[in-house]
Scaffold this active site. Structure first.
Site, PDB file in Angstrom:
ATOM      1  N   ASP A  84      50.180  66.740  33.565  1.00  0.00           N
ATOM      2  CA  ASP A  84      49.090  67.708  33.528  1.00  0.00           C
ATOM      3  C   ASP A  84      49.162  68.513  32.237  1.00  0.00           C
ATOM      4  O   ASP A  84      50.212  69.082  31.898  1.00  0.00           O
ATOM      5  CB  ASP A  84      49.166  68.651  34.725  1.00  0.00           C
ATOM      6  CG  ASP A  84      48.772  67.956  36.025  1.00  0.00           C
ATOM      7  OD1 ASP A  84      48.358  66.788  35.970  1.00  0.00           O
ATOM      8  OD2 ASP A  84      48.892  68.594  37.090  1.00  0.00           O
ATOM      9  N   LYS A 100      43.551  26.252  45.130  1.00  0.00           N
ATOM     10  CA  LYS A 100      43.908  27.650  44.855  1.00  0.00           C
ATOM     11  C   LYS A 100      45.426  27.794  44.877  1.00  0.00           C
ATOM     12  O   LYS A 100      46.081  27.451  45.871  1.00  0.00           O
ATOM     13  CB  LYS A 100      43.274  28.552  45.909  1.00  0.00           C
ATOM     14  CG  LYS A 100      43.591  30.026  45.758  1.00  0.00           C
ATOM     15  CD  LYS A 100      42.832  30.844  46.792  1.00  0.00           C
ATOM     16  CE  LYS A 100      43.115  32.323  46.641  1.00  0.00           C
ATOM     17  NZ  LYS A 100      42.367  33.125  47.635  1.00  0.00           N
ATOM     18  N   ASP A 120      40.080  42.212  52.297  1.00  0.00           N
ATOM     19  CA  ASP A 120      39.669  42.389  50.899  1.00  0.00           C
ATOM     20  C   ASP A 120      38.230  41.896  50.696  1.00  0.00           C
ATOM     21  O   ASP A 120      37.963  41.060  49.839  1.00  0.00           O
ATOM     22  CB  ASP A 120      40.622  41.633  49.976  1.00  0.00           C
ATOM     23  CG  ASP A 120      40.392  41.958  48.498  1.00  0.00           C
ATOM     24  OD1 ASP A 120      39.856  43.035  48.204  1.00  0.00           O
ATOM     25  OD2 ASP A 120      40.771  41.124  47.649  1.00  0.00           O
TER      26      ASP A 120
END
Length: 560
Positions: free
Chosen positions: A295, A370, A459
């Site tokens: 920060d 895949k 998903d």
């Protein structure tokens, strides 16, 4: 930035009282900070506010002296063009002190006031120092953890923590074992001598959760697991989760640029993971220097300059702070460049790299192979487990969804040990590139059917839905007298799915899809309504009620 704007920024969202001067002509950033360090435990809001009350005048005066010493204008004119301050999110008592100081300084110097969203500033300082055009940003700080990308004039939240910020999660563990705040550096040091032990790993699309892994880590420590091993595994799992969702965001948006923001970004292991992931997929990664990660008012001043140059200043009556100020509430008026990002495959391409797998396409045979490649950023034991588990789940749930009436590819072969699947080629395009209300409505119906059967997709993004007329055979085969294949909406990639009877899990499934619409659609609102309409036709209204609850949760400050 090419302007000669000079901005004084003030930051004070939680623990760091900070003031900075940004000089647009030289791109120089001067920062003066005074950090609150609690005697024990985490950040105490009252003590943090007391520190802010004492420290803000000191750091502001130092920054003003620098502004006066480096100003080329006449002494009668103010040494800055505007005052920028962190308007939120953050701890209310701290924000109010900073807001009061900024208003007073603005009036005393007779210069405009600029209200800056702290989290957008983390993103913009990364974009500014990297020179990237349209990066995805992973913000990883104490009370925050989320993914942002620019779309339609705002920074959209693509994914976020479902419980607590990443830094606060780590601090909860270190307080449990008796370590003082901040806990992150202590975990990083202890992890250097650790070995991997199994801990929970929770990713839901591009959202993630830390509560389970924190409870397991505390229990492991209490049961005698060496602290070095727990710390090592905490880092491997938590940062692995953040890196995985960052890759999913890159895949969804089509971006090849990633920037890191937030104080947790100072951790060397997290940066190493993100860099390895980007290198493996051919993307560029940038982490700002440490003073811009924690920060600081420098990022407030830099974004304040962009906003000032765009005419985005505040009237006093509009300068109230907002502890729950979300980044997607900010109109990004300083940018007019809508990125032209193209996810998916180009015509004729036979290999596609997704977020998790390398996909080989055999268009003539109507077949897809895949392969979940090993991820270099993940610990080998964790990587092997995830690849095998997700391959098995994808095979099982793809077939189960099909039996429930949801269009999915037909599975022809699976090898969990090699993390490889062979599936039917479906659709002509990803939904992301062919969005219509009816197709989105279909997705709502499909998800409702999954949920009624007791499992989630896990998903369901616009890249994990295939649409179009291809249905198991190439278009040229439709010339043999058969009717052309219908326009269908297929769900693919069930690797993050799981069986559940919890309404919260069903709502999260919808939330993931909703976030992907916001991140990819030109006009997402009609589509967001369409998915709810489709879900309502088949599913339970209680899930949609819980979805509204999920969407309304504020996760930016949890009081630790």
């Amino acid at each position: 930035m090419s302007s000669d704007t000079r901005i004084l920024g003030i930051e004070g969202t939680a623990w760091a009282a900070s003031a900075a001067v940004y000089d647009g002509a030289t791109d120089d950033v001067f920062i003066e900070s005074d950090a609150y360090e609690p005697d024990s435990g985490g950040i105490h809001p009252r003590e943090a506010a007391e520190h802010m009350h004492d420290a803000i005048p000191r750091v502001v005066e130092t920054a003003l002296e620098h502004a006066r010493d480096t100003c080329d204008g006449p002494p009668s004119e103010p040494p800055i063009d505007a005052v920028a301050f962190s308007q939120g999110p953050g701890l209310g008592p701290c924000l109010r002190i900073v807001g009061t100081a900024a208003r007073a300084l603005s009036q005393a110097l007779e210069v405009p006031l600029v209200g800056v969203n702290h989290m957008v500033a983390h993103l913009e300082i990364g974009r500014h120092t990297s020179g990237f055009d349209s990066p995805v940003c992973l913000n990883a700080s104490g009370a925050n953890a989320h993914l942002l990308a620019y779309r339609n004039g705002r920074y959209r939240v693509l994914g976020e923590t479902m419980d607590t910020g990443v830094g606060n999660a780590i601090d909860k563990f270190t307080r449990h074992v008796g370590w003082s705040h901040p806990g992150g550096p202590k975990v990083e040091a202890a992890a250097e001598d650790g070995e991997y032990v199994d801990l929970p790993y929770v990713v839901k699309g591009m959202d993630f959760s830390f509560s389970g892994i924190m409870s397991a880590a505390k229990q492991a420590h209490d049961n005698g697991t060496p602290i070095e091993d727990v710390c090592f595994s905490l880092q491997e799992n938590i940062f692995g989760m953040l890196t995985e969702v960052a890759e999913r965001a890159l895949s969804l948006t089509g971006s090849d640029e990633l920037v890191l923001g937030g104080g947790v970004g100072q951790n060397a292991r997290l940066r190493e993971m993100l860099e390895a992931m980007c290198d493996q997929r051919g993307a560029d990664f940038h982490a700002p220097e440490a003073r811009f990660l924690r920060d600081n008012a420098g990022m407030i001043a830099v974004l304040g300059a962009k906003m000032y140059d765009a005419g985005d200043t505040l009237a006093l009556e509009d300068s109230r702070v907002d502890p729950n100020y979300r980044p997607d509430q900010v109109p990004v008026v300083w940018r007019t460049d809508e990125p032209e990002l193209a996810a998916g495959r180009a015509d004729g391409e036979t290999r596609v790299r997704g977020a998790e797998a390398l996909v080989s396409l055999d268009s003539d045979a109507g077949r897809v192979t895949k392969h979940r490649e090993s991820k270099r950023y993940r610990h080998p034991a964790l990587d092997d487990r995830l690849r095998r588990e997700r391959t098995t789940l994808e095979a099982r749930l793809t077939s189960l969804a099909r039996r429930e009436g949801v269009p999915t590819p037909v599975l022809s072969d699976v090898d969990p040990l090699e993390a490889r699947l062979e599936l039917e080629y479906v659709g002509d395009a990803d939904l992301r590139d062919a969005l219509t209300a009816e197709r989105v409505r279909d997705v709502g119906r499909h998800l409702a059917r999954l949920h009624r059967a007791g499992f989630v997709h896990g998903d369901p993004t616009t890249r994990n839905v295939r649409v179009g007329r291809r249905d198991g055979f190439p278009e040229k085969r439709a010339t043999d007298g058969r009717e052309p294949a219908p326009d269908r909406t297929h769900l693919i990639d069930f690797g993050l799915g799981y069986h559940t009877d919890h309404v919260e899990d069903y709502a999260m499934d919808l939330h993931v899809f909703d976030q992907s619409l916001v991140g990819t659609a030109d006009d997402p609102e009609p589509l967001r309504e369409a998915v709810r309409e489709g879900y309502r036709e088949v599913g339970e209204e209680g899930v949609l009620e819980r979805l509204r609850d999920v969407e309304g949760r504020g996760r930016y400050v949890d009081g630790t």
